[in-house]
Design a protein around this motif. Structure first.
Motif, PDB file in Angstrom:
ATOM      1  N   UNK A   1       7.838  10.478   6.389  1.00 39.41           N
ATOM      2  CA  UNK A   1       6.651   9.938   5.714  1.00 39.41           C
ATOM      3  C   UNK A   1       6.947   9.493   4.280  1.00 39.41           C
ATOM      4  N   UNK A   2       8.207   9.266   3.939  1.00 43.84           N
ATOM      5  CA  UNK A   2       8.550   8.802   2.592  1.00 43.84           C
ATOM      6  C   UNK A   2       7.847   7.475   2.342  1.00 43.84           C
ATOM      7  N   UNK A   3       7.191   7.365   1.186  1.00 42.73           N
ATOM      8  CA  UNK A   3       6.461   6.149   0.840  1.00 42.73           C
ATOM      9  C   UNK A   3       5.025   6.136   1.328  1.00 42.73           C
ATOM     10  N   UNK A   4       4.677   7.077   2.190  1.00 40.81           N
ATOM     11  CA  UNK A   4       3.297   7.193   2.672  1.00 40.81           C
ATOM     12  C   UNK A   4       2.619   8.355   1.967  1.00 40.81           C
ATOM     13  N   UNK A   5       1.300   8.312   1.912  1.00 39.78           N
ATOM     14  CA  UNK A   5       0.538   9.413   1.340  1.00 39.78           C
ATOM     15  C   UNK A   5       0.371  10.520   2.374  1.00 39.78           C
ATOM     16  N   UNK A   6       0.469  11.760   1.901  1.00 39.16           N
ATOM     17  CA  UNK A   6       0.193  12.937   2.712  1.00 39.16           C
ATOM     18  C   UNK A   6      -0.658  13.883   1.869  1.00 39.16           C
ATOM     19  N   UNK A   7      -1.176  14.921   2.498  1.00 41.26           N
ATOM     20  CA  UNK A   7      -1.938  15.932   1.767  1.00 41.26           C
ATOM     21  C   UNK A   7      -0.996  16.641   0.785  1.00 41.26           C
ATOM     22  N   UNK A   8      -1.429  16.744  -0.478  1.00 37.83           N
ATOM     23  CA  UNK A   8      -0.603  17.373  -1.511  1.00 37.83           C
ATOM     24  C   UNK A   8      -0.423  18.860  -1.231  1.00 37.83           C
TER      25      UNK A   8
ATOM     26  N   UNK B   1      10.768   3.781  -2.125  1.00 34.44           N
ATOM     27  CA  UNK B   1       9.663   4.557  -1.565  1.00 34.44           C
ATOM     28  C   UNK B   1       9.666   5.941  -2.219  1.00 34.44           C
ATOM     29  N   UNK B   2       8.489   6.389  -2.633  1.00 33.62           N
ATOM     30  CA  UNK B   2       8.370   7.683  -3.301  1.00 33.62           C
ATOM     31  C   UNK B   2       8.575   8.814  -2.300  1.00 33.62           C
ATOM     32  N   UNK B   3       9.192   9.892  -2.772  1.00 33.55           N
ATOM     33  CA  UNK B   3       9.533  11.030  -1.933  1.00 33.55           C
ATOM     34  C   UNK B   3       9.069  12.319  -2.602  1.00 33.55           C
ATOM     35  N   UNK B   4       7.996  12.921  -2.089  1.00 30.25           N
ATOM     36  CA  UNK B   4       7.515  14.230  -2.520  1.00 30.25           C
ATOM     37  C   UNK B   4       7.044  14.275  -3.977  1.00 30.25           C
TER      38      UNK B   4
ATOM     39  N   UNK C   1       0.800  -1.217   0.000  1.00 20.79           N
ATOM     40  CA  UNK C   1       0.000   0.000   0.000  1.00 20.79           C
ATOM     41  C   UNK C   1       0.829   1.262   0.000  1.00 20.79           C
ATOM     42  N   UNK C   2       2.161   1.122   0.075  1.00 24.33           N
ATOM     43  CA  UNK C   2       3.029   2.291   0.000  1.00 24.33           C
ATOM     44  C   UNK C   2       3.067   2.796  -1.438  1.00 24.33           C
ATOM     45  N   UNK C   3       3.402   4.069  -1.580  1.00 25.42           N
ATOM     46  CA  UNK C   3       3.568   4.656  -2.906  1.00 25.42           C
ATOM     47  C   UNK C   3       5.066   4.595  -3.227  1.00 25.42           C
ATOM     48  N   UNK C   4       5.390   4.037  -4.395  1.00 28.05           N
ATOM     49  CA  UNK C   4       6.784   3.816  -4.768  1.00 28.05           C
ATOM     50  C   UNK C   4       7.061   4.347  -6.169  1.00 28.05           C
ATOM     51  N   UNK C   5       8.337   4.476  -6.476  1.00 25.61           N
ATOM     52  CA  UNK C   5       8.793   4.864  -7.814  1.00 25.61           C
ATOM     53  C   UNK C   5       9.817   3.840  -8.282  1.00 25.61           C
ATOM     54  N   UNK C   6       9.942   3.720  -9.600  1.00 25.94           N
ATOM     55  CA  UNK C   6      10.971   2.849 -10.166  1.00 25.94           C
ATOM     56  C   UNK C   6      12.298   3.590 -10.163  1.00 25.94           C
ATOM     57  N   UNK C   7      13.344   2.924  -9.719  1.00 25.94           N
ATOM     58  CA  UNK C   7      14.699   3.451  -9.801  1.00 25.94           C
ATOM     59  C   UNK C   7      15.369   2.684 -10.929  1.00 25.94           C
ATOM     60  N   UNK C   8      15.476   3.297 -12.099  1.00 17.65           N
ATOM     61  CA  UNK C   8      16.015   2.609 -13.264  1.00 17.65           C
ATOM     62  C   UNK C   8      17.506   2.329 -13.133  1.00 17.65           C
ATOM     63  N   UNK C   9      18.208   3.096 -12.333  1.00 20.46           N
ATOM     64  CA  UNK C   9      19.643   2.876 -12.132  1.00 20.46           C
ATOM     65  C   UNK C   9      19.899   1.578 -11.384  1.00 20.46           C
TER      66      UNK C   9
END
Length: 154
Positions: free
Chosen positions: A114-121, A38-41, A24-32
């Protein structure tokens, strides 16, 4: 924890997870590093992390709650399921900071603790996640959000 409340045609990929991460965490692909971080901002070009927990050995014929750490945490170095949700689908997770959040607010990935967690935009950020309220998952309270067209917060 991650639940698909209103389903749709989603795109899924298997990707190695770089650190222990909750479903349920929000993540990004690290192509390197060819891993999911974990997604950050950010609020776009992100994925939701899921995991196909399969008990083995003596646990193979036991019922294990999806809410146990064993079933809910994707260990570093293992394959997680990255979900790119379709517009209109609704999801629910416990990986969210609900501080100051109201129905209709937009969400993005958090920073620092809160990296990887959802927060208010925050103003100026683009996102595809819109908060729609609490969701009862068999006695466990999750927070639900809808996938929308990309929106920049004014």
């Amino acid at each position: 924890m991650l639940r698909n409340v209103i389903e749709g045609e989603n795109i899924t990929r298997l990707y190695k997870v770089s650190t222990d991460t909750h479903r349920g965490s929000v993540v990004v692909k690290n192509l390197t590093t060819e891993s999911a971080d974990k997604a950050d901002s950010v609020g776009v070009e992100t994925y939701l992390l899921d995991f196909d927990f399969q008990p083995t050995g003596y646990q193979s014929d036991m019922e294990i709650s999806a809410y146990t750490d064993e079933a809910d945490i994707v260990p570093a170095g293992t394959l997680g399921i990255l979900i790119k949700p379709a517009v209109g689908t609704v999801w629910a997770t416990d990986q969210i900071d609900i501080t100051g959040l109201a129905k209709g607010d937009y969400l993005m990935a958090g920073t620092t603790t809160a990296v990887g967690k959802f927060i208010k935009a925050t103003t100026g950020k683009s996102t595809v996640y819109k908060y729609v309220g609490a969701y009862d998952d068999g006695g466990h309270t999750l927070q639900a959000f809808e996938i929308v067209e990309p929106k920049t917060i004014a």
